[in-house]
Write an enzyme that holds these catalytic residues in place. Structure first.
Site, PDB file in Angstrom:
ATOM      1  N   ASN A  34       0.855  -1.187   0.000  1.00 44.80           N
ATOM      2  CA  ASN A  34       0.000   0.000   0.000  1.00 44.80           C
ATOM      3  C   ASN A  34       0.892   1.237   0.000  1.00 44.80           C
ATOM      4  O   ASN A  34       2.116   1.124   0.053  1.00 44.80           O
ATOM      5  CB  ASN A  34      -0.945  -0.013   1.205  1.00 44.80           C
ATOM      6  CG  ASN A  34      -0.193   0.010   2.518  1.00 44.80           C
ATOM      7  OD1 ASN A  34       0.405   1.007   2.888  1.00 44.80           O
ATOM      8  ND2 ASN A  34      -0.190  -1.126   3.225  1.00 44.80           N
ATOM      9  N   ARG A  35       0.277   2.404  -0.063  1.00 46.92           N
ATOM     10  CA  ARG A  35       1.044   3.623  -0.303  1.00 46.92           C
ATOM     11  C   ARG A  35       1.502   4.350   0.958  1.00 46.92           C
ATOM     12  O   ARG A  35       2.016   5.466   0.867  1.00 46.92           O
ATOM     13  CB  ARG A  35       0.227   4.580  -1.188  1.00 46.92           C
ATOM     14  CG  ARG A  35       0.041   4.047  -2.603  1.00 46.92           C
ATOM     15  CD  ARG A  35      -0.824   4.973  -3.424  1.00 46.92           C
ATOM     16  NE  ARG A  35      -0.328   6.340  -3.458  1.00 46.92           N
ATOM     17  CZ  ARG A  35      -1.072   7.409  -3.701  1.00 46.92           C
ATOM     18  NH1 ARG A  35      -2.375   7.268  -3.914  1.00 46.92           N
ATOM     19  NH2 ARG A  35      -0.540   8.598  -3.717  1.00 46.92           N
TER      20      ARG A  35
END
Ligand code: CTP
Ligand code: CA
Length: 224
Positions: A34-35
């Site tokens: 994920n970011r």
């Protein structure tokens, strides 16, 4: 040097903070991630330490350096972050769960690199749910222990954001929920942040915007 001017109001407190984003392996060379950059969690660790707390930082793939003066435990997956937090939970009076934990992981991890020629028409991955770590921690919490959760939501407007946050605060059993809006362009990897802090019942306690270190201090200010 700035630390000398800071009130040491967290002296004697032991704060456990998770930061960053987990990665769940698919095969030896790939993962689902994920970011999350870890910036807000790292800022919280830095802020708590500068106010005199003893800080343990459970770090998953940070894009920024961990602050000096805190104990750092490096983890990769949801399973590892859970094991580390469980091992440290009992010795800390405050737990701040800023990490973005994978909700799903591949049901099976391929031993060998997945080859494209075996899947001409595309590839489907079978994923399984990961355990809700913070819900487990709040279920087994020690008396007086404070637990702070985070929620990043892609809500269409502020009413929707607050409704999602309030439901999540109650569902997780946390003392505070730090809520922010995210999108393709907002919320990740940036220097600044804008958050709304909710209490255990979903009532708004504070609204803070600014660089991630000032936001961290304001979050620490409202932890009971
Ligand atoms: N969290 C956790 N364990 C997970 C997933 C999330 O402890 N397996 C924690 C996060 O670190 C955060 C809080 O739960 O502090 C809220 O995370 P969020 O992803 O917003 O909530 P979810 O319950 O996973 O719900 P959803 O992603 O479906 O909105
Ligand atoms: Ca989630």
């Amino acid at each position: 040097a700035l630390d000398l001017l800071r009130p040491q109001d967290l002296e004697g407190r032991r704060v456990l903070i998770s930061a960053g984003g987990t990665r769940e392996p698919l095969d030896p060379v790939r993962y689902l991630g994920n970011r999350s950059s870890g910036r807000q969690g790292v800022a919280l660790a830095e802020a708590a330490r500068s106010r005199g707390a003893a800080v343990t930082l459970v770090a998953a793939h940070l894009e920024v350096p961990a602050p000096a003066g805190v104990v750092v435990e490096r983890v990769g997956t949801a399973r590892e972050i859970e094991a580390s937090l469980r091992a440290h939970a009992a010795s800390h009076d405050t737990i701040i769960m800023a990490a973005a934990v994978a909700d799903f992981r591949p049901r099976a991890v391929a031993e060998e690199k997945i080859k494209k020629d075996a899947s001409e028409g595309g590839l489907s991955l079978e994923l399984e749910r990961t355990p809700d770590i913070i819900a487990g921690l709040s279920e087994h919490r020690a008396p007086g222990q404070r637990i702070v959760g985070f929620a990043a939501e892609t809500a269409s407007d502020e009413d929707a954001l607050l409704a999602l946050g309030a439901a999540k605060a109650r569902r997780k059993g946390v003392d505070l929920l730090v809520l922010n809006r995210v999108g393709w362009a907002e919320g990740f990897g940036t220097e600044d942040n804008a958050v709304i802090v909710l209490d255990a019942t979903g009532v708004e306690l504070a609204r803070v915007a600014g660089d991630k270190l000032s936001v961290a201090h304001r979050i620490l200010d409202v932890i009971p």
